[in-house]
Design an enzyme around this catalytic site. Structure first.
Site: not given
Length: 608
Positions: A67, A246
């Protein structure tokens, strides 16, 4: 030599293997087949050296670690403004696969959650609406990941097919993005690229070099190829710092304190900008989708090596300012001819490494690697111009000295008076010297002992062996002997003092003498230590002036004195003898003057 860093990583690997919580990702069938006990740890420096422990060459898929790199490519291809118009940079506090968008703008909250990552993928190769096919976009992404890794990477098609077959939630996210105008065109085309992007195969070593490339401002440490423009590195690292782990990002930053990214394949990538990259691979995942052993390992590394980027606020600017082999830059001990000849042959095996800057873990690693890789028997590290040495680096330096001793090699240190950066109460373990000259002398002594020269130095010399007698005929030797007056001396005796009129030249026949000058701080600086066969005080006699240094006896011994008046009288009475003596005096004085000139040319604080 195996580095203390290798030893540390192997010890850490064993501690990691004791962490048996978590489970492999089972929602992607191919990932469920991975051996849960696999564990690898890599540390890569920004000059390309990689330390490895465990299963570091076992391939796995990059998954969400892709990512930040896809985001980086989107920034380069579409531009910052276009990317920020579609992807925000705010921490979400949600799981990586949450179906959520900013209620006001409709943008994904950041590029590290799936919604933002799918959008990043759509913006690679010119951005949405640029007529780029899925294969072209995937080719750009795989090529970009390969530049970061420093070798060609490829998609694991089995994993890609498994992800595509089970990626229902990601398909829902894709259509939601399409409904809000974030994605253009058919979302399924972008999603197929995204699934294959996440299925690119890497190993732990690849990830560590990818991290080191980011740490190195976007330039790969080994290939030298720029993988990311420097102006985009800051933005990528910023979102990794706040969003890379996260909904565990806050705990990660408090405990580990490194920009990082995890993937459900079991990998974690982290880095300390300007210093190093880390990677851990272990498939057991915690409740947040992060590798259990990877999180543990990164926490231990951060704590043990003082890597937390808010704690390591001093820049790691350290350099090996110079290497001083003792065959080219000897100590100020003027040795007998046999010792000098041996040191000319083996002196390259003894080096003083002179440092400048701050010694943190990343810089200590480079120093240790340099010392370990040089073909030396005896070395010293001069820390006097190192402004700061952090505690983990001290431990690594101590361990390096111990490891070299196990190999029959020796390492000492040079440290400023009054500063105990090495954390030792005395100068015995490790051996610490107050100046480089004394360390160089120790290196010379150890080399002589190692290479059969321990008995070469003689406690006394005869007149015909003295350096001042070189190339004198037998008749000239007899003529000079008639002018010389014997003088015994005792240890500690002042032979000549600063400011005294120079009325004789001293020929050392037995024992040792040292010449020194006082320093403003009350200390003294040694100019030379002479052994039998050397002359002292000749320059003052030649200049017919006062002595500029003190000469004191280190041991008991004997001198022969040549009166200044007798020497000058030879210019008229025996010009050939006078010329030969003058030549020999100037040769010895030139050797000492040349060394002192070299030292005066070094940076302040680096000479003695």
């Amino acid at each position: 030599m195996r580095s203390p860093i290798d030893d540390y990583l192997h010890g850490l690997l064993e501690r990691c293997r004791a962490q048996d919580g978590g489970a492999v990702a089972d929602y992607i069938p191919e990932l469920a087949r991975v051996d849960p006990e696999l564990t690898g740890i890599c540390l890569a420096t920004i000059d390309g050296h990689v330390y490895e422990a465990g299963d570091t060459h076992v391939p796995f898929t990059i998954q969400s670690i892709s990512k930040p790199f896809a985001y980086a490519m989107a920034l380069e291809d579409a531009g910052v403004a276009a990317v920020e118009a579609r992807i925000d940079v705010e921490p979400s506090g949600d799981a990586f696969n949450s179906i959520s968008l900013d209620p006001a703008s409709g943008r994904p909250l950041n590029p590290m959650i799936n919604a933002g990552a799918i959008t990043s993928t759509s913006l690679v190769s010119g951005g949405a609406g640029a007529g780029v096919s899925g294969e072209e976009r995937l080719g750009r992404i795989v090529a970009g990941l390969s530049r970061f890794a420093g070798r060609p990477l490829a998609v694991d098609e089995d994993v890609a097919a498994s992800e595509s077959a089970t990626g229902h939630r990601n398909r829902a996210i894709g259509w939601m993005l399409r409904s809000r105008g974030i994605l253009d065109g058919d979302p399924d085309a972008t999603l197929e690229v995204y699934f294959r992007q996440c299925a690119v195969g890497v190993d732990c070593r690849d990830l560590s070099l990818m991290a080191a490339t980011l740490a190195n401002g976007g330039v790969h440490p080994l290939t030298g190829e720029r993988a990311l423009a420097r102006e985009h590195v800051q933005q990528v690292l910023s979102v990794m710092t706040t969003c890379g782990m996260y909904d565990a990002a806050g705990n990660w930053m408090v405990r580990v304190g490194l920009p990082a990214k995890s993937g459900v394949g079991g990998g974690i990538l982290a880095l300390l900008p300007g210093q190093l990259g880390l990677a851990v691979f272990s498939p057991r995942l915690d409740a947040w989708g992060n590798s259990v052993r990877g999180v543990f390992a990164c926490g231990e590394l951060s704590r043990d090596l003082d890597l937390h980027f808010l704690r390591a606020s001093r820049p790691a600017h350290v350099a090996i300012a110079a290497r001083h082999p003792v065959d080219r830059e000897p100590s100020r001990r003027r040795r007998p001819a046999a010792e000098r000849e041996l040191l000319e042959r083996v002196g390259r095996r003894g080096i003083v490494f002179e440092l400048q800057g701050d010694v943190l873990v990343a810089s200590a690693e480079r120093i240790i690697r340099a010392v370990s890789s040089e073909p030396v028997d005896v070395a010293a590290i001069d820390l006097r111009d190192a402004e700061y040495v952090d505690p983990p680096s001290v431990r690594l330096l101590h361990a390096t000295a111990a490891r070299l001793r196990e190999q029959g090699r020796e390492l000492a240190f040079v440290e400023r008076a009054g500063r105990d950066a090495l954390g030792v109460a005395d100068a015995s373990e490790p051996l610490v010297f107050p100046d480089r000259d004394s360390a160089s002398e120790w290196i010379e002594d150890r080399l002589l002992a190692r290479h059969g020269g321990g008995g070469l130095g003689r406690a006394a010399c005869s007149l015909d062996e003295h350096r001042l007698m070189r190339e004198l005929s037998g008749e000239q030797l007899a003529q000079l002997a008639a002018l010389l007056q014997p003088r015994p001396f005792a240890a500690g005796e002042l032979i000549a003092g600063v400011g005294e009129q120079a009325t004789e030249v001293f020929l050392l026949m037995r024992g040792e003498l040292s010449t020194s000058v006082p320093l403003p701080d009350g200390g003294r600086r040694r100019l030379s230590t002479v052994t039998p066969g050397w002359t002292v005080g000749e320059m003052a006699v030649l200049g017919e002036g006062a002595r500029t240094a003190d000469t004191r006896a280190d041991t008991d011994g004997d001198l022969l004195l040549l009166a200044a008046d007798d020497f000058h009288a030879l210019a008229d009475g025996n010009p050939a003898l006078h010329a030969a003596l003058l030549r020999n005096m100037l040769t010895g004085a030139y050797e000492l003057a040349a060394q002192l000139t070299r030292e005066l040319g070094r940076p302040s604080g680096a000479g003695a």
